[in-house]
Design a protein around this motif. Structure first.
Motif, PDB file in Angstrom:
ATOM      1  N   ARG A  43     -60.159 -61.440 -20.084  1.00  0.00           N
ATOM      2  CA  ARG A  43     -59.005 -60.551 -19.960  1.00  0.00           C
ATOM      3  C   ARG A  43     -57.914 -61.225 -19.141  1.00  0.00           C
ATOM      4  O   ARG A  43     -56.757 -61.274 -19.539  1.00  0.00           O
ATOM      5  CB  ARG A  43     -59.444 -59.233 -19.314  1.00  0.00           C
ATOM      6  N   SER A  44     -58.302 -61.758 -17.958  1.00  0.00           N
ATOM      7  CA  SER A  44     -57.302 -62.297 -17.049  1.00  0.00           C
ATOM      8  C   SER A  44     -57.922 -63.412 -16.207  1.00  0.00           C
ATOM      9  O   SER A  44     -58.978 -63.221 -15.608  1.00  0.00           O
ATOM     10  CB  SER A  44     -56.795 -61.171 -16.137  1.00  0.00           C
ATOM     11  N   ALA A  60     -55.644 -70.835 -21.331  1.00  0.00           N
ATOM     12  CA  ALA A  60     -54.780 -69.796 -21.893  1.00  0.00           C
ATOM     13  C   ALA A  60     -55.183 -69.429 -23.319  1.00  0.00           C
ATOM     14  O   ALA A  60     -54.963 -68.297 -23.756  1.00  0.00           O
ATOM     15  CB  ALA A  60     -53.323 -70.248 -21.855  1.00  0.00           C
ATOM     16  N   CYS A  63     -57.799 -66.636 -22.910  1.00  0.00           N
ATOM     17  CA  CYS A  63     -57.487 -65.515 -22.011  1.00  0.00           C
ATOM     18  C   CYS A  63     -56.345 -64.675 -22.560  1.00  0.00           C
ATOM     19  O   CYS A  63     -55.413 -65.210 -23.157  1.00  0.00           O
ATOM     20  CB  CYS A  63     -57.058 -66.050 -20.642  1.00  0.00           C
ATOM     21  N   GLU A  64     -56.428 -63.387 -22.307  1.00  0.00           N
ATOM     22  CA  GLU A  64     -55.290 -62.529 -22.638  1.00  0.00           C
ATOM     23  C   GLU A  64     -54.113 -62.836 -21.724  1.00  0.00           C
ATOM     24  O   GLU A  64     -52.964 -62.824 -22.157  1.00  0.00           O
ATOM     25  CB  GLU A  64     -55.691 -61.059 -22.519  1.00  0.00           C
ATOM     26  N   ARG A  65     -54.418 -63.103 -20.432  1.00  0.00           N
ATOM     27  CA  ARG A  65     -53.386 -63.439 -19.451  1.00  0.00           C
ATOM     28  C   ARG A  65     -53.907 -64.538 -18.535  1.00  0.00           C
ATOM     29  O   ARG A  65     -55.077 -64.534 -18.161  1.00  0.00           O
ATOM     30  CB  ARG A  65     -53.020 -62.227 -18.591  1.00  0.00           C
ATOM     31  N   LYS A  90     -48.898 -66.642 -23.194  1.00  0.00           N
ATOM     32  CA  LYS A  90     -49.459 -65.599 -22.320  1.00  0.00           C
ATOM     33  C   LYS A  90     -49.856 -66.215 -20.973  1.00  0.00           C
ATOM     34  O   LYS A  90     -51.022 -66.288 -20.639  1.00  0.00           O
ATOM     35  CB  LYS A  90     -50.665 -64.946 -22.978  1.00  0.00           C
ATOM     36  N   PHE A  91     -48.861 -66.678 -20.224  1.00  0.00           N
ATOM     37  CA  PHE A  91     -49.168 -67.313 -18.955  1.00  0.00           C
ATOM     38  C   PHE A  91     -48.030 -67.108 -17.959  1.00  0.00           C
ATOM     39  O   PHE A  91     -46.894 -66.839 -18.341  1.00  0.00           O
ATOM     40  CB  PHE A  91     -49.400 -68.817 -19.140  1.00  0.00           C
ATOM     41  N   ARG A  92     -48.371 -67.234 -16.701  1.00  0.00           N
ATOM     42  CA  ARG A  92     -47.399 -67.317 -15.603  1.00  0.00           C
ATOM     43  C   ARG A  92     -47.820 -68.496 -14.750  1.00  0.00           C
ATOM     44  O   ARG A  92     -48.984 -68.595 -14.356  1.00  0.00           O
ATOM     45  CB  ARG A  92     -47.416 -66.050 -14.749  1.00  0.00           C
TER      46      ARG A  92
END
Length: 192
Positions: A43-44, A60, A63-65, A90-92
């Protein structure tokens, strides 16, 4: 020169100072770490010390986030370029000075600490590992992977760094892989 300045200088001079994209050691280690994770999807995930984002790009995809961070602005910029070029969305990736700017009030089901732990004194590292475990959901995983051989800016030995997690309550080791060059472990958080 501080450790932060040291890494900033390395990444400013070369966005891949350890040849993590091309070196067989790095590609093999990454493949083994990813294969050792217990789930196909997460999930994260959180990846502190992401460097130029080579591992981040592969995490990534599962992973969802993904939240990744590094203390060096040049590394963060390189990681962002790499993930954008890889089509990952979907990353920071944030610049954070660890351990002071460790994320708070966030939950993850995967934390990956790779080639980072040995840059910290044991007491600081233990605090980071306590925080990592606290941010994991039940059943979440903490992956640790570190080079075994000595080098100039190492503060804590790999085996000593990994031994710290064994002392923390509520964590069960799921994977232990001792290679000639690195130690890889995956720990799972038990249900309360």
């Amino acid at each position: 020169m501080t450790l932060h300045a040291h890494f900033e200088a390395l990444y400013a001079a070369d966005e891949d100072p350890w040849a993590v994209r091309a070196a067989w050691y790095e590609r093999r280690k990454r493949a083994l770490l990813l294969a050792s994770l217990g789930k196909e999807r997460y999930r994260s995930a959180f990846e502190p010390g992401c460097g130029n984002g080579e591992m981040s790009a592969q995490l990534a995809q599962r992973c969802e986030r993904l939240l990744a961070c590094d203390g060096a602005a040049s590394a963060v910029a390189a990681a962002r370029r790499h993930l954008h070029a890889a089509g990952v969305n979907k990353f920071r990736i944030e610049q954070r000075s660890l351990p002071a700017q460790w994320p708070r009030d966030k939950r993850f089901d995967l934390v990956v600490i790779s080639e980072l732990a040995y840059y910290f004194e044991a007491d600081v590292l233990e605090d980071m590992l306590v925080r990592a475990c606290a941010m994991l959901d039940a059943g979440g995983e903490l992956a640790l992977c570190h080079y075994l051989h000595d080098f100039d800016d190492r503060v804590t030995g790999t085996e000593a760094a990994h031994a710290l997690i064994a002392r923390l309550p509520g964590m069960t080791r799921a994977v232990h892989h001792l290679d000639q060059d690195f130690l890889l472990e995956v720990w799972r958080k038990e249900a309360p």
